[in-house]
Design an enzyme around this catalytic site. Sequence first.
Site, PDB file in Angstrom:
ATOM      1  N   LYS B  96       0.886  -1.165   0.000  1.00 32.60           N
ATOM      2  CA  LYS B  96       0.000   0.000   0.000  1.00 32.60           C
ATOM      3  C   LYS B  96       0.919   1.209   0.000  1.00 32.60           C
ATOM      4  CE  LYS B  96      -2.991   2.756   2.946  1.00 32.60           C
ATOM      5  NZ  LYS B  96      -3.963   2.835   4.038  1.00 32.60           N
ATOM      6  N   GLY B 157      -8.109   8.952   9.149  1.00 30.73           N
ATOM      7  CA  GLY B 157      -8.452   9.073  10.563  1.00 30.73           C
ATOM      8  C   GLY B 157      -9.504  10.112  10.874  1.00 30.73           C
ATOM      9  N   ALA B 184      -9.493   5.204   3.627  1.00 32.07           N
ATOM     10  CA  ALA B 184      -9.300   6.346   4.523  1.00 32.07           C
ATOM     11  C   ALA B 184     -10.522   7.246   4.646  1.00 32.07           C
ATOM     12  CB  ALA B 184      -8.108   7.208   4.109  1.00 32.07           C
ATOM     13  N   GLY B 185     -10.726   7.723   5.867  1.00 35.58           N
ATOM     14  CA  GLY B 185     -11.762   8.716   6.128  1.00 35.58           C
ATOM     15  C   GLY B 185     -13.135   8.142   6.402  1.00 35.58           C
ATOM     16  N   ASN B 206      -9.719   1.530   9.246  1.00 34.76           N
ATOM     17  CA  ASN B 206      -8.988   1.134  10.446  1.00 34.76           C
ATOM     18  C   ASN B 206      -9.562   1.820  11.675  1.00 34.76           C
ATOM     19  OD1 ASN B 206      -7.116   0.529  12.456  1.00 34.76           O
ATOM     20  ND2 ASN B 206      -5.340   1.019  11.261  1.00 34.76           N
ATOM     21  N   THR B 207      -9.401   3.160  11.725  1.00 36.52           N
ATOM     22  CA  THR B 207      -9.727   3.887  12.946  1.00 36.52           C
ATOM     23  C   THR B 207     -11.185   3.692  13.383  1.00 36.52           C
ATOM     24  OG1 THR B 207      -8.125   5.536  12.199  1.00 36.52           O
ATOM     25  CG2 THR B 207      -9.511   6.147  14.060  1.00 36.52           C
TER      26      THR B 207
END
Lengths: 65, 262
Positions: B96, B157, B184-185, B206-207
């Site tokens: 990645k 994040g 992301a986001g 992830n977050t």
Amino acid sequence: MRILINGEPRETGARTLGELCAALELGGGKIATAVNGTFVPARARDGHRLHPRDEIEIVSPRQGG
Amino acid sequence: MLRLYGKDYSTRLLLGTAGYPSPQVLREAVEAAGAQIVTVSLRREAARERAGQRFWELIKELGVDVLPNTAGCRTVKEAVTTAQMARELFATPWVKLEVIGNDDTLQPDLFGLVEAARILNREGFQVFPYTTEDLGAAERLIEAGCEVLMPWGAPIGSGQGLANPRALASMRAYFPDTPLIVDAGVGAPSHAAEAMEMGYDAVLLNTAVAKAGDPARMAVAFARGIEAGRLAHEAGMMEPRDMASPSTPVAGTPFFKLDNAS
């Protein structure tokens, strides 16, 4: 000689990257290495001679996103 | 089936491994999500700590494929060297690719990204570039050999969801045959479902799971949101319209009189 290991100044008697990893007790570990920003594969560590002021990175697997 | 560089996967949720309260919670979240691909990273190893070794044991036990990232890299050289170290550590050609251009938004440096992608593809890597919805950059990345693109939903994040859905929709339309992963986001399962409804092939997050009150339950919520969005896309969604249209048949309405029929 004086070198940088993971950003920290250290004194070492190791002549090669392989010797340095062994001295740090990381030789058999799950690590990868770079010297002065260039990747040094595991098989090339023993033949990679160190020089004063070399900047060495020793990394291992970690959590990531 | 999700096909990435010739490998097939039945789940369309790629999960990050960072920021969980404990390794055990990470394990539960990956299992609950049914994730088959997780992102990992590499960091400086302090002598004798063996943190990397312990983490690697956990990942091996989970039996999932790993997608190593180059998170934190700001130059082409850093990203390429990090990818080379990751390939040796994780024994995979996958990477990645992140080349970060701005500390506040963590948005990719698209110029560096394309250059690093070209170098890595030439060296036999299979590159998953973390990019924006910029179509020109996407074309350059494909020319550089990338077979998968990962546009951001919003800054890493931030949990804002799809900040620019129209641009993401045109990216989907522009590259109908390239696997596209929103990366992301993403903050809520509804955001992930929205991406999947638009026809995105998968979502990487992830977050939103790691920082949830109950990460394993949130992982399930995302898995279901992604599945729902994918099903909706495959089923073919109706076009929205401006005015109401009665869903109950009008013909035969009781008490109907012709004067009402204007």
